[in-house]
Scaffold this motif. Structure first.
Motif, PDB file in Angstrom:
ATOM      1  N   LEU A   1      47.054  61.743   4.628  1.00 38.41           N
ATOM      2  CA  LEU A   1      48.273  62.522   4.856  1.00 38.41           C
ATOM      3  C   LEU A   1      49.173  61.789   5.839  1.00 38.41           C
ATOM      4  O   LEU A   1      50.389  61.860   5.749  1.00 38.41           O
ATOM      5  CB  LEU A   1      47.933  63.907   5.404  1.00 38.41           C
ATOM      6  CG  LEU A   1      47.489  64.936   4.372  1.00 38.41           C
ATOM      7  CD1 LEU A   1      47.162  66.246   5.053  1.00 38.41           C
ATOM      8  CD2 LEU A   1      48.582  65.156   3.345  1.00 38.41           C
TER       9      LEU A   1
ATOM     10  N   ARG B   1      38.774  67.866   1.881  1.00 40.57           N
ATOM     11  CA  ARG B   1      38.978  68.464   3.192  1.00 40.57           C
ATOM     12  C   ARG B   1      39.421  69.913   3.091  1.00 40.57           C
ATOM     13  O   ARG B   1      39.856  70.380   2.047  1.00 40.57           O
ATOM     14  CB  ARG B   1      40.043  67.696   3.961  1.00 40.57           C
ATOM     15  CG  ARG B   1      41.424  67.865   3.347  1.00 40.57           C
ATOM     16  CD  ARG B   1      42.518  67.297   4.225  1.00 40.57           C
ATOM     17  NE  ARG B   1      42.627  68.032   5.473  1.00 40.57           N
ATOM     18  CZ  ARG B   1      43.433  67.688   6.456  1.00 40.57           C
ATOM     19  NH1 ARG B   1      44.178  66.610   6.352  1.00 40.57           N
ATOM     20  NH2 ARG B   1      43.497  68.405   7.553  1.00 40.57           N
TER      21      ARG B   1
ATOM     22  N   THR C   1      41.122  61.798  -2.210  1.00 40.45           N
ATOM     23  CA  THR C   1      40.293  62.838  -2.811  1.00 40.45           C
ATOM     24  C   THR C   1      39.572  62.302  -4.037  1.00 40.45           C
ATOM     25  O   THR C   1      38.401  62.590  -4.257  1.00 40.45           O
ATOM     26  CB  THR C   1      41.179  64.027  -3.209  1.00 40.45           C
ATOM     27  OG1 THR C   1      41.973  64.377  -2.088  1.00 40.45           O
ATOM     28  CG2 THR C   1      40.339  65.211  -3.622  1.00 40.45           C
TER      29      THR C   1
ATOM     30  N   HIS D   1      40.744  68.938 -10.255  1.00 35.33           N
ATOM     31  CA  HIS D   1      41.740  68.094 -10.909  1.00 35.33           C
ATOM     32  C   HIS D   1      41.285  66.653 -11.093  1.00 35.33           C
ATOM     33  O   HIS D   1      41.450  66.069 -12.161  1.00 35.33           O
ATOM     34  CB  HIS D   1      43.039  68.134 -10.106  1.00 35.33           C
ATOM     35  CG  HIS D   1      44.193  67.524 -10.801  1.00 35.33           C
ATOM     36  ND1 HIS D   1      44.961  68.203 -11.695  1.00 35.33           N
ATOM     37  CD2 HIS D   1      44.696  66.267 -10.758  1.00 35.33           C
ATOM     38  CE1 HIS D   1      45.894  67.409 -12.170  1.00 35.33           C
ATOM     39  NE2 HIS D   1      45.757  66.230 -11.617  1.00 35.33           N
ATOM     40  N   THR D   2      40.714  66.077 -10.043  1.00 41.38           N
ATOM     41  CA  THR D   2      40.372  64.653 -10.136  1.00 41.38           C
ATOM     42  C   THR D   2      39.134  64.409 -10.972  1.00 41.38           C
ATOM     43  O   THR D   2      38.845  63.279 -11.330  1.00 41.38           O
ATOM     44  CB  THR D   2      40.093  64.063  -8.749  1.00 41.38           C
ATOM     45  OG1 THR D   2      39.109  64.888  -8.126  1.00 41.38           O
ATOM     46  CG2 THR D   2      41.337  64.027  -7.907  1.00 41.38           C
TER      47      THR D   2
ATOM     48  N   ALA E   1      37.489  72.613  -2.016  1.00 47.41           N
ATOM     49  CA  ALA E   1      37.256  71.218  -1.644  1.00 47.41           C
ATOM     50  C   ALA E   1      36.006  70.685  -2.345  1.00 47.41           C
ATOM     51  O   ALA E   1      35.982  69.555  -2.820  1.00 47.41           O
ATOM     52  CB  ALA E   1      37.121  71.098  -0.129  1.00 47.41           C
TER      53      ALA E   1
ATOM     54  N   GLU F   1      52.884  67.947   8.240  1.00 44.66           N
ATOM     55  CA  GLU F   1      51.947  67.104   7.533  1.00 44.66           C
ATOM     56  C   GLU F   1      52.556  66.435   6.319  1.00 44.66           C
ATOM     57  O   GLU F   1      52.338  65.274   6.065  1.00 44.66           O
ATOM     58  CB  GLU F   1      50.756  67.938   7.066  1.00 44.66           C
ATOM     59  CG  GLU F   1      49.568  67.724   7.959  1.00 44.66           C
ATOM     60  CD  GLU F   1      48.487  68.713   7.638  1.00 44.66           C
ATOM     61  OE1 GLU F   1      48.528  69.266   6.546  1.00 44.66           O
ATOM     62  OE2 GLU F   1      47.628  68.922   8.472  1.00 44.66           O
ATOM     63  N   GLY F   2      53.357  67.228   5.625  1.00 47.88           N
ATOM     64  CA  GLY F   2      53.883  66.750   4.355  1.00 47.88           C
ATOM     65  C   GLY F   2      54.700  65.478   4.483  1.00 47.88           C
ATOM     66  O   GLY F   2      54.655  64.611   3.620  1.00 47.88           O
TER      67      GLY F   2
ATOM     68  N   LYS G   1      53.734  61.012   4.877  1.00 53.15           N
ATOM     69  CA  LYS G   1      53.415  59.923   3.948  1.00 53.15           C
ATOM     70  C   LYS G   1      54.281  58.701   4.173  1.00 53.15           C
ATOM     71  O   LYS G   1      55.479  58.803   4.269  1.00 53.15           O
ATOM     72  CB  LYS G   1      53.616  60.420   2.526  1.00 53.15           C
ATOM     73  CG  LYS G   1      52.348  61.073   2.027  1.00 53.15           C
ATOM     74  CD  LYS G   1      52.388  61.102   0.508  1.00 53.15           C
ATOM     75  CE  LYS G   1      52.542  59.753  -0.013  1.00 53.15           C
ATOM     76  NZ  LYS G   1      53.287  59.241  -0.921  1.00 53.15           N
TER      77      LYS G   1
ATOM     78  N   ARG H   1      47.116  57.482   0.383  1.00 51.63           N
ATOM     79  CA  ARG H   1      47.702  58.471  -0.512  1.00 51.63           C
ATOM     80  C   ARG H   1      46.664  59.554  -0.650  1.00 51.63           C
ATOM     81  O   ARG H   1      45.549  59.289  -1.094  1.00 51.63           O
ATOM     82  CB  ARG H   1      47.976  57.861  -1.898  1.00 51.63           C
ATOM     83  CG  ARG H   1      48.721  56.526  -1.854  1.00 51.63           C
ATOM     84  CD  ARG H   1      50.202  56.716  -1.744  1.00 51.63           C
ATOM     85  NE  ARG H   1      50.718  57.510  -2.850  1.00 51.63           N
ATOM     86  CZ  ARG H   1      51.040  56.991  -4.032  1.00 51.63           C
ATOM     87  NH1 ARG H   1      50.864  55.715  -4.256  1.00 51.63           N
ATOM     88  NH2 ARG H   1      51.517  57.770  -4.987  1.00 51.63           N
ATOM     89  N   SER H   2      47.024  60.773  -0.308  1.00 48.47           N
ATOM     90  CA  SER H   2      45.948  61.750  -0.191  1.00 48.47           C
ATOM     91  C   SER H   2      45.274  62.032  -1.521  1.00 48.47           C
ATOM     92  O   SER H   2      44.089  62.312  -1.555  1.00 48.47           O
ATOM     93  CB  SER H   2      46.432  63.027   0.491  1.00 48.47           C
ATOM     94  OG  SER H   2      47.571  63.523  -0.111  1.00 48.47           O
ATOM     95  N   HIS H   3      46.024  61.945  -2.637  1.00 51.25           N
ATOM     96  CA  HIS H   3      45.329  62.252  -3.883  1.00 51.25           C
ATOM     97  C   HIS H   3      44.307  61.176  -4.241  1.00 51.25           C
ATOM     98  O   HIS H   3      43.276  61.453  -4.829  1.00 51.25           O
ATOM     99  CB  HIS H   3      46.320  62.489  -5.029  1.00 51.25           C
ATOM    100  CG  HIS H   3      47.084  61.283  -5.458  1.00 51.25           C
ATOM    101  ND1 HIS H   3      48.277  60.925  -4.871  1.00 51.25           N
ATOM    102  CD2 HIS H   3      46.830  60.364  -6.400  1.00 51.25           C
ATOM    103  CE1 HIS H   3      48.723  59.826  -5.456  1.00 51.25           C
ATOM    104  NE2 HIS H   3      47.871  59.470  -6.388  1.00 51.25           N
TER     105      HIS H   3
END
Ligand SMILES: Nc1ncnc2c1ncn2[C@@H]1O[C@H](COP(=O)(O)OP(=O)(O)O)[C@@H](O)[C@H]1O
Ligand SMILES: [Mg+2]
Lengths: 311, 598
Positions: A73, A102, A96, A124-125, A185, A307-308, A311, A91-93
């Motif tokens: 993040l 998290r 994950t 999703h992943t 999570a 947080e957003g 990046k 990159r947070s995705h």
């Protein structure tokens, strides 16, 4: 699903890199500066497979910021984070996807989705079905949906939320929302789970239940790094504890070692710096509050919105 | 202890029924309601005025016409629901939920329609002297009906701690209805018959609305149907019906499409088929926008540009003598060209802008929408290359010919005459079906869930492994292609494409502002919402020409009121229902997701 990514990150079948005693997470020299403020300074931390590691420290010590650096993040000003030997991208995705999941200190559920949908999003992943597959609805799509739902229901049973599957996340009680964040999570089948103050705002029974849950997560083979203010939780659960004070790692060791370390006691209770009695008292009150009430304090609320843009 | 004592806080026993706005004894209120409704009913069989100068011919005894038909329908429904509320055998199924609240709403609708008619007659013909005795009876009976219905006690007990006392609170409380118990499961054939009947009735109501020949009748229609639909919701019938349709999803969708296909056959006049075709274009584009706004939460203020891209692409390859390209593609190739062009345009606009969040995206898309229009205007050979003929646009777009079937000509099929607009309506309906299918299927999938997650909390969505930029671009591009596809048909329906058809805001839909309004008014994230919203937004200005000057003002006021009182839109998304009207109830089972209170 038998995708490659799944097998390499499923907690039940850890990949070859994570044999017993293998290092799951390795953060070296992580530093995060916000303009003139250095929130995290040169922190090294490792988490081994099967471990529960605690991260403690007074409010504003930089614990959440450190988590944000680990999960992509924030882009740390300096330092690297490795997961099972490979450097994690910022990159947070992708983090994950690599296997680090998290929860958030200030709960960030998808408030207007149902409990089940929240967990499905967490998967999703680990699923691949794209837009075409959704539009054409072949047998592969149905099978994947069914399996995702089964897996999500398992997780809801695991966290004790199965009776609430069709409720909106926003209508859950506070403790249940924290549990749902954990279930969501876990849905990404992580090798490492980062929990940011999982028992904040919970009553003693709920805290006990969460402890059980974290133990069960470890039994399944997922390593856990947990920020917590409840010292009983930390000393009951953790194999190792790291103490963060003013962005720097002060001590690291077994709970017993950390508990008896004078610097920790001083930092938590506050040593009068320039011999000012007023400040030490204030720090004491703050630390006590933090221990009791936990994370819904003001230091947490500022973090969420920003947080957003990290990046 | 009575609930009205100041110490009512300690009173744990259920408080008595809350009186309505008017504190009448219950039996008097009931009789007044029945008498009023019967009075209105009978009055519609009498002449209301002496001259046929008022449209609809209300001068004939024993033969209700125009507004009288609406008053008759309203009064009949009021009577049926009032009798059902009183426990008359065989009518109980009408009110499984609220009893008096639907009666009150129907009474309001009936009285409003009747009193409006009487007032319109007086206003149009110059005074109350123009009313025949029938008109007087109608007016007086509707006042009696109103008084009776407002005196009916409320369906739900008041809050034990703070019972509604002031007239305003009592009025609001009397609209509340309890949720019905789960209904019985009937045999499949019976449930399918019910669905068919309801869809048929829906078609009838819609066709009636579209073919109202004069403004007064349309206002009466809006009053009657608006209140009746609210009443049906309160009565719990709506809930029962959704349970039935949920068991037969595919049958319902198929029935709805069959009904929509039948619509042009029921129209005697080509003018109404024209309206149908235009509404369908508008509604389809609005549903495409709903993917972008309703699911992914991306505020796109320049969406109509994609419709324009599709329309221009189709016009250029249509073989029009004014097209700068000297080609004539078959229809399927033209559609693919339109889809391809809008997809490219969508990605080109989306790729740089979707990295922005929230308000920035809205501003940038607004800008791009205008850039498209101005670019089309300037590619006229003087300001730029001659591609689009500038402000003159591309006229004389030939009619489509599909499998030897010329859509511009009149055909007789099964004894029904289908004119040009009916043909295009039917063609457009296929595209609407495609968009509905795309919307539903993408919504209920991994991709749709990721879109909603991004809408809810982008940071958390990213932390769950969602590549937010990619998925947003996917939603944006999908929305663009759906609009572009609709544009290829629109070009042929309108004969001409010009830049001014694709403004941000205009009096005539579709334009970006009205598209967005259709989505928000109808209900974001739903399928039927934008379709209903678009139909209303198209029909109201079309039918009420007299308010043309104030149209945008009235439209703005209506939107503000709607957002105040029903922020989730006319059709509530399963999720939104609880978002805006939180009942404070934590345990809401799946079947319990419905409208709560007013
Ligand atoms: N996005 C940001 N911009 C500026 N300062 C920040 C940002 N995020 C955190 N901080 C600051 O970093 C410090 C550490 O905060 P945080 O990590 O939330 O502490 P903890 O979680 O240990 O209570 C605080 O002083 C906080 O104000
Ligand atoms: Mg924190």
């Amino acid at each position: 699903m038998n995708h490659m990514t799944t097998t390499s990150t499923t907690p039940a079948t850890p990949g070859p890199a994570a044999g017993p005693g293998g290092t799951v997470l390795e953060a070296t020299g992580v530093t995060m500066r916000f303009g003139g403020l250095t929130a995290v300074r040169g922190v090294d931390l490792t988490v081994d497979s099967g471990e529960i590691v605690g991260l403690i420290g007074p409010n504003g010590a930089g614990k959440t910021t450190f988590f944000n650096c680990l999960t992509g993040l924030y882009v740390p000003t300096e330092g690297t984070v490795k997961y099972r030997g490979t450097v994690l991208p910022h990159r947070s995705h992708l983090v994950t996807k690599a296997g680090v999941a998290r929860t958030f200190q200030n709960i960030r559920l998808f408030a207007n989705m149902t409990v089940l949908e929240n967990v499905l999003v967490g998967r999703h992943t680990r699923t691949k079905e794209g837009l075409w597959s959704a539009l054409l609805r072949g047998p592969g799509f149905r099978k994947a949906e069914r399996e995702s739902e089964e897996r999500a229901m398992e997780l809801l049973e695991f966290t004790g939320l199965d009776t609430k599957r069709d409720h909106l996340a926003r209508n859950l009680a506070y403790g249940e929302q924290r549990k749902l964040e954990i279930a969501r999570a876990l849905a990404s089948e992580p090798g490492l789970l980062l929990l940011d103050e999982p028992t904040a705002g919970m009553n003693p029974q709920e805290t006990m239940a969460t402890q059980e849950l974290v133990r069960a997560i470890r039994r399944q083979g997922t390593a856990v790094l947990v920020i917590e203010h409840d010292m009983r939780f930390i000393f009951n659960m953790c194999d190792r504890v790291a103490v963060l004070v003013q962005g720097e790692k002060l001590v690291e060791g077994s709970p017993q070692v950390v508990q008896s370390d004078e610097r920790v006691v001083a930092a938590y209770l506050g040593t009068p710096f320039e011999g000012e009695p007023g400040e030490s008292e204030a720090a004491e009150v703050r630390a006590a509050e933090a221990r009791e009430a936990g994370g819904t304090s003001s230091s947490g609320s500022g973090e969420g919105k920003k947080e957003g843009e990290g990046k | 202890m009575t609930p009205t004592t100041p110490t009512a806080t300690a009173d744990k026993t259920a408080p008595g029924p809350v009186p309505g706005l008017l504190k009448l004894p219950a039996h008097i209120a009931r009789w007044a309601t029945l008498a009023g409704a019967t009075g209105v009913l009978l009055s519609t069989f009498l002449a209301w005025t002496w001259t046929a100068a008022f449209p609809g011919n209300l001068t004939v005894d024993l033969y209700p016409g125009g507004l009288q038909v609406l008053a008759l329908t309203g009064a009949l429904l009021t009577l049926l629901f009032a009798l059902s509320a009183q426990g008359v055998r065989g009518l109980g199924w009408l009110t499984p939920g609220g009893k008096h609240s639907p009666v009150l709403l129907l009474a309001l609708g009936t009285a409003a329609t009747t009193l409006y008619s009487v007032a319109a007659i007086a206003q149009k013909l110059g005074g109350l002297v123009n009313l025949e005795p029938g008109g007087w009876i109608a007016g007086i009976a509707s006042v009696v009906l109103l008084v009776g219905a407002l005196g009916l006690p409320a369906d739900t007990p008041g809050d034990a701690v703070r019972p509604p006392t002031s007239p305003h609170q009592r009025l609001l409380h009397s609209f509340k209805a309890p949720t019905p118990e789960r209904g019985p499961v009937l045999p499949s054939w019976a449930e399918i018959l019910i669905i068919a009947a309801v869809v048929g009735a829906g078609l009838e109501v819609f066709a009636y609305g579209i073919s109202t020949p004069y403004g007064e009748l349309f206002i009466g229609y809006l009053l009657t149907t608006g209140f009746a639909l609210a009443a049906i919701t309160r009565s719990g019938l709506n809930r029962r019906l959704s349970a039935v349709t949920a068991r037969h999803r595919n049958v319902t969708v198929a029935a709805a499409f069959i009904a929509a296909f039948i619509f042009p056959l029921t129209q005697t006049s080509e003018a109404y088929a024209t309206l149908g075709a235009y509404i369908l274009i508008f509604a389809t584009v609005a549903l495409g926008l709903n993917v972008v706004v309703g699911l992914a939460g991306l505020l796109d203020l320049g969406y109509v540009a994609f419709l324009g891209v599709g329309a221009y692409a189709a016009a250029l390859v249509s073989g029009s003598p004014y097209s700068t390209l000297d080609v004539q593609f078959p229809f399927w190739a033209a559609v693919l060209t339109g889809i391809g062009a809008s997809l490219v345009f969508g990605v080109v606009i989306g790729a740089p802008t979707l990295r922005l969040r929230g308000d920035y995206l809205a501003i940038v898309t607004l800008g791009f929408g205008e850039i498209f229009r101005i670019a089309m205007q300037n590619m006229d050979g003087t300001s730029g290359p001659n591609v689009t003929n500038g402000p003159n646009g591309i006229p004389n777009i030939p009619d489509l010919e599909i499998l030897g079937f010329n859509l511009g000509e009149e055909h007789t099929i099964l004894g029904f005459e289908l004119g040009r607009f009916s043909n295009y309506y039917l063609l457009m309906l296929i595209f609407t079906g495609i968009v509905v299918l795309v919307f539903r299927r993408s919504d209920q999938s991994r991709i749709g869930r990721a879109w909603v997650a991004i809408r809810e909390d982008e940071t958390a969505a990213r932390a769950m492994g969602i590549n937010a930029f990619r998925l947003k671009l996917m939603a944006f591009a999908l929305g663009a292609t759906l609009a572009g596809m609709a544009g290829t048909v629109q070009a042929h329906v309108t004969f001409t494409v010009t830049p001014t058809q694709y403004k941000f805001v205009e009096v005539v839909p579709p334009n970006s502002a009205f598209l967005l309004a259709a989505v928000i008014l109808g209900g974001m994230g739903t399928v039927s919402g934008p379709l209903i919203g678009a139909a209303l937004l198209y029909l109201i200005p079309e039918k009420l020409e007299f308010m043309a000057e104030y149209q945008l003002l009235l439209f703005g006021i209506a939107l503000v009121l709607l957002m105040r009182f029903r922020p989730e839109g006319l059709v509530a998304d399963r999720r939104k229902q609880l978002e805006f009207h939180d009942t404070g109830q934590l345990d809401v089972p799946k079947a319990g997701l419905t409208k709560a209170g007013v």
